[in-house]
Design an enzyme around this catalytic site. Sequence first.
Site, mmCIF file in Angstrom:
data_model
loop_
_atom_site.group_PDB
_atom_site.id
_atom_site.type_symbol
_atom_site.label_atom_id
_atom_site.label_comp_id
_atom_site.label_asym_id
_atom_site.label_seq_id
_atom_site.Cartn_x
_atom_site.Cartn_y
_atom_site.Cartn_z
ATOM 1 N N LEU A 280 12.742 -13.893 -3.589
ATOM 2 C CA LEU A 280 11.409 -14.344 -4.036
ATOM 3 C C LEU A 280 10.442 -14.551 -2.870
ATOM 4 O O LEU A 280 9.425 -15.218 -3.027
ATOM 5 C CB LEU A 280 11.499 -15.622 -4.881
ATOM 6 C CG LEU A 280 12.372 -15.547 -6.145
ATOM 7 C CD1 LEU A 280 12.362 -16.889 -6.883
ATOM 8 C CD2 LEU A 280 11.891 -14.441 -7.082
ATOM 9 N N SER B 276 9.983 5.867 3.164
ATOM 10 C CA SER B 276 8.525 6.014 3.133
ATOM 11 C C SER B 276 8.088 7.269 3.866
ATOM 12 O O SER B 276 8.723 7.690 4.850
ATOM 13 C CB SER B 276 7.912 4.786 3.817
ATOM 14 O OG SER B 276 6.556 5.003 4.088
ATOM 15 N N TYR C 43 7.613 -1.863 11.074
ATOM 16 C CA TYR C 43 7.953 -1.595 9.666
ATOM 17 C C TYR C 43 8.425 -0.149 9.519
ATOM 18 O O TYR C 43 9.489 0.122 8.951
ATOM 19 C CB TYR C 43 6.741 -1.858 8.758
ATOM 20 C CG TYR C 43 6.828 -1.120 7.447
ATOM 21 C CD1 TYR C 43 7.707 -1.541 6.460
ATOM 22 C CD2 TYR C 43 6.076 0.043 7.218
ATOM 23 C CE1 TYR C 43 7.824 -0.833 5.272
ATOM 24 C CE2 TYR C 43 6.187 0.748 6.038
ATOM 25 C CZ TYR C 43 7.062 0.319 5.070
ATOM 26 O OH TYR C 43 7.191 1.023 3.906
ATOM 27 N N LYS D 218 12.347 1.828 8.582
ATOM 28 C CA LYS D 218 12.674 2.885 7.610
ATOM 29 C C LYS D 218 13.413 4.027 8.316
ATOM 30 O O LYS D 218 14.376 4.585 7.786
ATOM 31 C CB LYS D 218 11.398 3.399 6.925
ATOM 32 C CG LYS D 218 10.737 2.361 6.022
ATOM 33 C CD LYS D 218 11.629 1.928 4.867
ATOM 34 C CE LYS D 218 11.063 0.798 4.059
ATOM 35 N NZ LYS D 218 12.016 0.192 3.122
HETATM 36 C C1 UD1 Z 1 0.285 1.922 4.130
HETATM 37 C C2 UD1 Z 1 1.120 1.822 5.361
HETATM 38 C C3 UD1 Z 1 2.374 2.623 5.154
HETATM 39 C C4 UD1 Z 1 3.113 2.091 3.936
HETATM 40 C C5 UD1 Z 1 2.189 2.130 2.721
HETATM 41 C C6 UD1 Z 1 2.859 1.402 1.581
HETATM 42 C C7 UD1 Z 1 -0.482 1.471 7.191
HETATM 43 C C8 UD1 Z 1 -1.089 2.044 8.410
HETATM 44 N N1 UD1 Z 1 0.377 2.274 6.528
HETATM 45 O O1 UD1 Z 1 -0.064 3.297 3.933
HETATM 46 O O2 UD1 Z 1 3.200 2.530 6.282
HETATM 47 O O3 UD1 Z 1 4.253 2.869 3.700
HETATM 48 O O4 UD1 Z 1 0.972 1.447 3.001
HETATM 49 O O5 UD1 Z 1 2.041 1.415 0.455
HETATM 50 O O6 UD1 Z 1 -0.766 0.350 6.811
HETATM 51 N N2 UD1 Z 1 -8.321 1.844 3.167
HETATM 52 C C9 UD1 Z 1 -9.652 1.479 3.219
HETATM 53 N N3 UD1 Z 1 -9.975 0.182 2.958
HETATM 54 C C10 UD1 Z 1 -9.037 -0.771 2.682
HETATM 55 C C11 UD1 Z 1 -7.669 -0.392 2.629
HETATM 56 C C12 UD1 Z 1 -7.350 0.925 2.882
HETATM 57 O O7 UD1 Z 1 -10.523 2.309 3.475
HETATM 58 O O8 UD1 Z 1 -9.410 -1.937 2.484
HETATM 59 C C13 UD1 Z 1 -7.950 3.251 3.418
HETATM 60 C C14 UD1 Z 1 -7.042 3.401 4.623
HETATM 61 O O9 UD1 Z 1 -7.785 3.514 5.797
HETATM 62 C C15 UD1 Z 1 -6.289 4.678 4.256
HETATM 63 C C16 UD1 Z 1 -6.243 4.660 2.731
HETATM 64 O O10 UD1 Z 1 -7.240 3.733 2.314
HETATM 65 O O11 UD1 Z 1 -7.033 5.774 4.655
HETATM 66 C C17 UD1 Z 1 -4.901 4.187 2.188
HETATM 67 O O12 UD1 Z 1 -4.573 2.956 2.824
HETATM 68 P P1 UD1 Z 1 -3.342 2.057 2.349
HETATM 69 O O13 UD1 Z 1 -3.433 1.802 0.903
HETATM 70 O O14 UD1 Z 1 -3.284 0.864 3.250
HETATM 71 O O15 UD1 Z 1 -2.074 2.981 2.557
HETATM 72 P P2 UD1 Z 1 -1.557 3.735 3.890
HETATM 73 O O16 UD1 Z 1 -2.242 3.267 5.087
HETATM 74 O O17 UD1 Z 1 -1.571 5.191 3.606
#
Ligand code: UD1
Length: 344
Positions: free
Chosen positions: A33, A125, A150, A154
Site C-alpha cells: 500500500l 518498460s 528507475y 528494469k
Molecule cells: C515516463 C517515464 C518512463 C516511465 C513512464 C511510465 C520519464 C522521463 N519517463 O515516460 O520511464 O516508464 O513514464 O508511465 O519520466 N509531458 C508534458 N507535460 C507534463 C507531463 C508530460 O508535456 O506535465 C510530456 C513529456 O514531456 C513527454 C510526454 O508528455 O513528452 C509523456 O510524458 P510522461 O507521461 O511523463 O511519460 P514518459 O516520459 O514517456
Amino acid sequence: MKVLVTGGLGYIGSHVVVELQQQGYQVVIIDNLMNSSESVIDGIVEITGITPEFEKFDLRDKKNVRDFFKRHKDLQDVIHFAASKAVGESVKDPLLYYENNLNSLIYLLQELQGAEQANFIFSSSCTVYGQADILPITEDAPIKPAESPYGNTKQIGEEIILDVCKANQNINTISLRYFNPIGAHPSASIGELPQGIPQNLVPFITQTAIGLREQLSVFGNDYPTRDGTCIRDFIHVVDLAKAHVVALQRLQKKQNTNHFEVFNIGTGQGSTVLEVIRTFEEVSGIDLNYKFADRRSGDIVAAYADTQKANSVLGWRSELQLRDALESAWSWEKKIRDNKTSPY
Ligand code: UD1
C-alpha cells in the site's frame, strides 16, 4: 488456477486482477500500500463481484516472502508489479529504487526456484530502449544506458531474471515492455491514483481539466516531430492488462520457445503531446489551459512500438483507441473528485 499478483492494488496491477478474475482465475494479491489504497479492492469487487485474497506486507522483507510461499505451496503463477516507478524520485533516492525494485524481485525468484514449474510475468518498460535509433521499436533494438535509477532497475531486473531462468529450467518468464499506459477501466471503478503532483501527461491533463491544477506545461515544442512536441505510444491500460493474461497462458500451455521471452506492449501508433491534448479536448468538451514550456530533461523525442512480435507470437493486439483511453481517464477523474467520501 491461483495467480499471485504483487502490487495488485496499483494502477496496472488492479486492471490485471480484474482481467484474471473475469477469465476464471483465483487471485491472491500482495501489496504494501505504499502507492495504493486498500479501497481499490472495492473497485475490483464492483466490476467482477469477486473479492480477491489480499495480504498486506512488504516484499523487501525476505521472511515475509518465505512465510507467504510456505502458506501457498501450490502457487506457481506470478505476475510481478510491486515496484517504485517515479523517474524523478529515483534520481533523488536511487537506493530506495534499487532496494525496493530489486530485493523484492530476488526474494520472489528465490522462492520460485523450488517450484516444480513456475510461470513469471515481469513488468518492464520501453524505457530500456532509451531513444531508439530506429522507429518503430522492435524487441531487438539495443538496450541503451539507463537515464535514471528507475530505468536501470528494469534493465537489471531483466538481467537477473535471464540468469535465473538459465540456471533454473523450471522457471519460465515473459517480460512485457510497456510503452505509455493510460486510461482507466470503462466502469470508472478503478484507475490511476497519482500521489501528489502527477509527473505523467494524462493524469496532469485530467487534473488540470477538473481544476486541481491551474495549467498544463507542454515540455518542449521544438522537437523534430510533426508538431514540435514529443511522440509516445499511449496504450489503454485495459488492453495492456489483457496482454498479461495472454502471456501467462502462453507459459501455462508451455508454448514459449525460450525460458525468457520479451514482448513490446504498445499500440504501434505514435501520438504527439498536442494530439493527446486535442483528443482530450474533443472527448471532454473542455478547452484545456496549457502553455509551452522548456524541454524536460531526460525526455526522448519519440518512441512507439513495433507490435508484430506481440501480435503474431503472443496473439495479442491492442483494440482500444486513444480517445477511448482519454474518455475513460476523464470519467475516472470526475468520479474520484465527485465522490466526497473518496480517500484520494
Ligand atoms: C515516463 C517515464 C518512463 C516511465 C513512464 C511510465 C520519464 C522521463 N519517463 O515516460 O520511464 O516508464 O513514464 O508511465 O519520466 N509531458 C508534458 N507535460 C507534463 C507531463 C508530460 O508535456 O506535465 C510530456 C513529456 O514531456 C513527454 C510526454 O508528455 O513528452 C509523456 O510524458 P510522461 O507521461 O511523463 O511519460 P514518459 O516520459 O514517456
